[in-house]
Write an enzyme that holds these catalytic residues in place. Sequence first.
Site, PDB file in Angstrom:
ATOM      1  N   ARG A  25       2.206  91.183 105.490  1.00  0.00           N
ATOM      2  CA  ARG A  25       2.505  91.474 104.093  1.00  0.00           C
ATOM      3  C   ARG A  25       3.994  91.320 103.870  1.00  0.00           C
ATOM      4  O   ARG A  25       4.439  90.799 102.862  1.00  0.00           O
ATOM      5  CB  ARG A  25       2.023  92.880 103.735  1.00  0.00           C
ATOM      6  CG  ARG A  25       0.559  92.916 103.320  1.00  0.00           C
ATOM      7  CD  ARG A  25      -0.382  92.294 104.370  1.00  0.00           C
ATOM      8  NE  ARG A  25      -1.783  92.390 103.987  1.00  0.00           N
ATOM      9  CZ  ARG A  25      -2.559  93.426 104.277  1.00  0.00           C
ATOM     10  NH1 ARG A  25      -2.100  94.425 105.017  1.00  0.00           N
ATOM     11  NH2 ARG A  25      -3.815  93.447 103.875  1.00  0.00           N
ATOM     12  N   ASP A  27      -2.930  87.563 108.153  1.00  0.00           N
ATOM     13  CA  ASP A  27      -3.593  88.222 107.020  1.00  0.00           C
ATOM     14  C   ASP A  27      -3.563  87.277 105.823  1.00  0.00           C
ATOM     15  O   ASP A  27      -3.071  86.144 105.935  1.00  0.00           O
ATOM     16  CB  ASP A  27      -2.914  89.573 106.703  1.00  0.00           C
ATOM     17  CG  ASP A  27      -3.932  90.597 106.191  1.00  0.00           C
ATOM     18  OD1 ASP A  27      -4.677  90.270 105.247  1.00  0.00           O
ATOM     19  OD2 ASP A  27      -3.981  91.714 106.734  1.00  0.00           O
ATOM     20  N   HIS A  31      -9.709  88.702 105.280  1.00  0.00           N
ATOM     21  CA  HIS A  31      -8.244  88.719 105.380  1.00  0.00           C
ATOM     22  C   HIS A  31      -7.730  87.402 105.948  1.00  0.00           C
ATOM     23  O   HIS A  31      -6.842  87.383 106.804  1.00  0.00           O
ATOM     24  CB  HIS A  31      -7.776  89.905 106.236  1.00  0.00           C
ATOM     25  CG  HIS A  31      -7.821  91.231 105.522  1.00  0.00           C
ATOM     26  ND1 HIS A  31      -6.949  91.570 104.510  1.00  0.00           N
ATOM     27  CD2 HIS A  31      -8.659  92.289 105.662  1.00  0.00           C
ATOM     28  CE1 HIS A  31      -7.234  92.792 104.071  1.00  0.00           C
ATOM     29  NE2 HIS A  31      -8.274  93.253 104.744  1.00  0.00           N
ATOM     30  N   ASP A  37     -12.085  94.015 109.424  1.00  0.00           N
ATOM     31  CA  ASP A  37     -12.166  94.975 108.316  1.00  0.00           C
ATOM     32  C   ASP A  37     -12.321  94.264 106.978  1.00  0.00           C
ATOM     33  O   ASP A  37     -11.981  93.079 106.842  1.00  0.00           O
ATOM     34  CB  ASP A  37     -10.894  95.836 108.268  1.00  0.00           C
ATOM     35  CG  ASP A  37      -9.649  94.981 108.071  1.00  0.00           C
ATOM     36  OD1 ASP A  37      -9.481  94.030 108.848  1.00  0.00           O
ATOM     37  OD2 ASP A  37      -8.860  95.242 107.135  1.00  0.00           O
ATOM     38  N   GLU A  38     -12.782  94.999 106.010  1.00  0.00           N
ATOM     39  CA  GLU A  38     -12.762  94.603 104.603  1.00  0.00           C
ATOM     40  C   GLU A  38     -13.148  93.133 104.388  1.00  0.00           C
ATOM     41  O   GLU A  38     -12.343  92.353 103.878  1.00  0.00           O
ATOM     42  CB  GLU A  38     -11.362  94.866 104.018  1.00  0.00           C
ATOM     43  CG  GLU A  38     -10.983  96.326 104.086  1.00  0.00           C
ATOM     44  CD  GLU A  38      -9.585  96.610 103.549  1.00  0.00           C
ATOM     45  OE1 GLU A  38      -9.393  97.709 103.008  1.00  0.00           O
ATOM     46  OE2 GLU A  38      -8.693  95.749 103.669  1.00  0.00           O
ATOM     47  N   PHE A  90       1.034 105.324 107.961  1.00  0.00           N
ATOM     48  CA  PHE A  90       2.398 105.693 107.597  1.00  0.00           C
ATOM     49  C   PHE A  90       2.913 104.875 106.407  1.00  0.00           C
ATOM     50  O   PHE A  90       4.065 105.017 106.002  1.00  0.00           O
ATOM     51  CB  PHE A  90       3.331 105.584 108.806  1.00  0.00           C
ATOM     52  CG  PHE A  90       3.075 106.613 109.880  1.00  0.00           C
ATOM     53  CD1 PHE A  90       2.137 107.631 109.703  1.00  0.00           C
ATOM     54  CD2 PHE A  90       3.787 106.596 111.075  1.00  0.00           C
ATOM     55  CE1 PHE A  90       1.906 108.591 110.686  1.00  0.00           C
ATOM     56  CE2 PHE A  90       3.574 107.547 112.061  1.00  0.00           C
ATOM     57  CZ  PHE A  90       2.629 108.538 111.870  1.00  0.00           C
ATOM     58  N   ASP A  91       2.035 104.025 105.821  1.00  0.00           N
ATOM     59  CA  ASP A  91       2.424 103.409 104.548  1.00  0.00           C
ATOM     60  C   ASP A  91       2.177 104.383 103.396  1.00  0.00           C
ATOM     61  O   ASP A  91       2.591 104.116 102.270  1.00  0.00           O
ATOM     62  CB  ASP A  91       1.689 102.078 104.315  1.00  0.00           C
ATOM     63  CG  ASP A  91       0.177 102.173 104.399  1.00  0.00           C
ATOM     64  OD1 ASP A  91      -0.341 103.087 105.087  1.00  0.00           O
ATOM     65  OD2 ASP A  91      -0.513 101.340 103.774  1.00  0.00           O
ATOM     66  N   TRP A 137       1.218  99.530 107.483  1.00  0.00           N
ATOM     67  CA  TRP A 137       0.919  98.366 106.644  1.00  0.00           C
ATOM     68  C   TRP A 137       2.101  98.173 105.723  1.00  0.00           C
ATOM     69  O   TRP A 137       2.712  99.154 105.265  1.00  0.00           O
ATOM     70  CB  TRP A 137      -0.370  98.621 105.855  1.00  0.00           C
ATOM     71  CG  TRP A 137      -1.531  98.869 106.757  1.00  0.00           C
ATOM     72  CD1 TRP A 137      -2.075 100.080 107.080  1.00  0.00           C
ATOM     73  CD2 TRP A 137      -2.272  97.888 107.492  1.00  0.00           C
ATOM     74  NE1 TRP A 137      -3.120  99.913 107.959  1.00  0.00           N
ATOM     75  CE2 TRP A 137      -3.267  98.579 108.226  1.00  0.00           C
ATOM     76  CE3 TRP A 137      -2.200  96.501 107.601  1.00  0.00           C
ATOM     77  CZ2 TRP A 137      -4.170  97.927 109.067  1.00  0.00           C
ATOM     78  CZ3 TRP A 137      -3.112  95.854 108.431  1.00  0.00           C
ATOM     79  CH2 TRP A 137      -4.084  96.561 109.144  1.00  0.00           C
TER      80      TRP A 137
HETATM   81  C1  TNX Z   1      -6.618  98.819 104.583  1.00  0.00           C
HETATM   82  S1  TNX Z   1      -6.839  99.364 107.527  1.00  0.00           S
HETATM   83  C2  TNX Z   1      -6.446  97.692 105.356  1.00  0.00           C
HETATM   84  C3  TNX Z   1      -5.170  96.946 105.282  1.00  0.00           C
HETATM   85  C4  TNX Z   1      -4.274  97.483 104.204  1.00  0.00           C
HETATM   86  C5  TNX Z   1      -4.288  98.989 104.242  1.00  0.00           C
HETATM   87  C6  TNX Z   1      -3.345  99.634 103.286  1.00  0.00           C
HETATM   88  C7  TNX Z   1      -7.440  98.062 107.472  1.00  0.00           C
HETATM   89  C8  TNX Z   1      -8.149  97.771 108.667  1.00  0.00           C
HETATM   90  N1  TNX Z   1      -7.311  97.320 106.348  1.00  0.00           N
HETATM   91  O1  TNX Z   1      -5.427  95.576 105.111  1.00  0.00           O
HETATM   92  O2  TNX Z   1      -2.991  96.994 104.400  1.00  0.00           O
HETATM   93  O3  TNX Z   1      -5.593  99.448 103.980  1.00  0.00           O
HETATM   94  O4  TNX Z   1      -3.192 100.997 103.568  1.00  0.00           O
END
Ligand code: TNX
Length: 567
Positions: free
Chosen positions: A174, A203, A274, A336-337, A429-430, A478
């Site tokens: 990022r 990412d 991502h 993730d995601e 910690f973000d 992050w």
């Molecule tokens: C979730 S934690 C994400 C990151 C983001 C973050 C922001 C994770 C495995 N995925 O891509 O940066 O939240 O807090």
Amino acid sequence: MSSSLPQIVPAPVSVRAGAGPAVLLADRLAIAAPAELWVEARWFRNVLEAGTGWRIDIVRPGEPAAVVLELAARGQLTASPGPAHTVGAGPGGYRVVVGDGRVSVSGEEQAGVFYGLQTLRQLLPDATLRRAPVGRGAGQGVARPVASPVPVDPVVVEDGPRFGWRGVHLDVCRHFFPKSFLLELVDLAAFHKLNSFHLHLTDDQGWRFPVEAHPRLVEVGAWRRRSQAGHKRENRFDDQPHGGYYTKDDLREVVAYAAERHVNVVPEVEMPGHTVAAIAAYPELGNTGAQLEVGDGWGIYSEVVNLDQGTVGFFGDVIDEVCDVFPGPYLHIGGDECPTSEWENSPRARALMESEGFTSARQLQGWFTARIAPYVARHGRRLVGWDEILEGGAPPGAVVMSWRGVKGGVEAASLGHDVVMVPEEWLYFDWAYSDDPAEPLAIRGATPVERVYRFDPVPPGIPDDRVHHVLGAQCQLWTEYVKTPAHAEYLYFPRLCAFAETVWSPPPPADGGRHFAEFEPRLARHLRRLGALGVNYRPLEGPTPGQARTWRSTSGAANEPSLESGA
Ligand code: TNX
């Protein structure tokens, strides 16, 4: 720990006063060490020479020396309650004895001696942590500035880690961070006895690892035209190009530097979500063939890679080159995601679902992960993934990072997977330190130091016979809202100090929670060490005027909108 004893962070298993006069360390110091401890001895000589200006020699075992390093025979340190109280502890037990005119540091392994030396640094005056000598005797106008002799009070420290995975994570996608900061972070992690550095290398918004087989990953994927400005919900953008990538030698240097400090680097290559930066570089990886731009906004992109054999092979190539640079035992493949909408709309993905008999598109992610797993195994590495990999059925032997709370970790451990606890509500910690509007812009609020300190990596709900699956825990940074090393340091410190204690020190007493009241003054003392090391930490009272987002005298109500929940 009584206040007359040294105030060490993270707290050792045991600290007790020794007998006799103080031991005097001074110029022309000798460190006795066997050949197997050369790396540890040289590292200590280098940091202490810098801070004192003394000349320090490394001599053979048995020669006269004020500091004596030893590898203890196995079992010899069992007097130390370290390993006995631990859960899944890795190496690192040590004993430091200051007395009888010398300092002796013994460990069962090299890592233990290294941690003993880190503890010894905390027994010495803070000024010795600096990179050049200061203070009386440091010699204005003298050709070679040298600090005064340093008396060290007799003490016996016996110690060992509670967990084997004591991690710190950094997102360099990022926002790109220069190699100098990675090295600095390794030093600061090791100072707090952490031993794992998770580098989030790819990412949507940037690809930071050069792959010779697929050069456009960095030629195109490392750069973006602009970035989101302000908080995500403001939907504003700056006009400032951003990016960067490391060379393989940069990363090999980080790995070697970390290894000398007993830190293992865990590289992460995100897939199948991502991955916008990769698709921007190679549109054939995507589901629509559309030419994307490298991501410039935060949040979750619906664009993800397709499930063709060529895509699996592409990531196999990436894994081959990543394994060539990072020799450690773990390889993180993200997971993730990953939205499934593109797959649901893709005839090829739907055909795959049908032929596999899948009832949910989510199963396609498990299918993809299962195809990637052999590439990881081929290099003898263990696959690590975020907790979403459980949803598609994680490959056997995979390590799960539990970020959406501890739930995924409890489930994974029950299924027999090893787990690293990284839950966002404690260890991201973000998130802001507080809801004070003076706090710099952050994704969410608030995670104060005390909350981090009270985290326990073994949550209720893990059956006793599964507790050994908890390898440890890790703090995450992050960097959507973090543009500079100085701001990263602010967010890490002092929360990382509290975190270090949750993974290194003995577990909290059964009577409810760690004793933050005991930790806080010890931390206040420790912050002076961070000051000498030059860390841009956040004072316990709140940001300095230079760190704050708003001028403090004008700050009023808490809970400014930018700190509300919601990524
Ligand atoms: C979730 S934690 C994400 C990151 C983001 C973050 C922001 C994770 C495995 N995925 O891509 O940066 O939240 O807090």
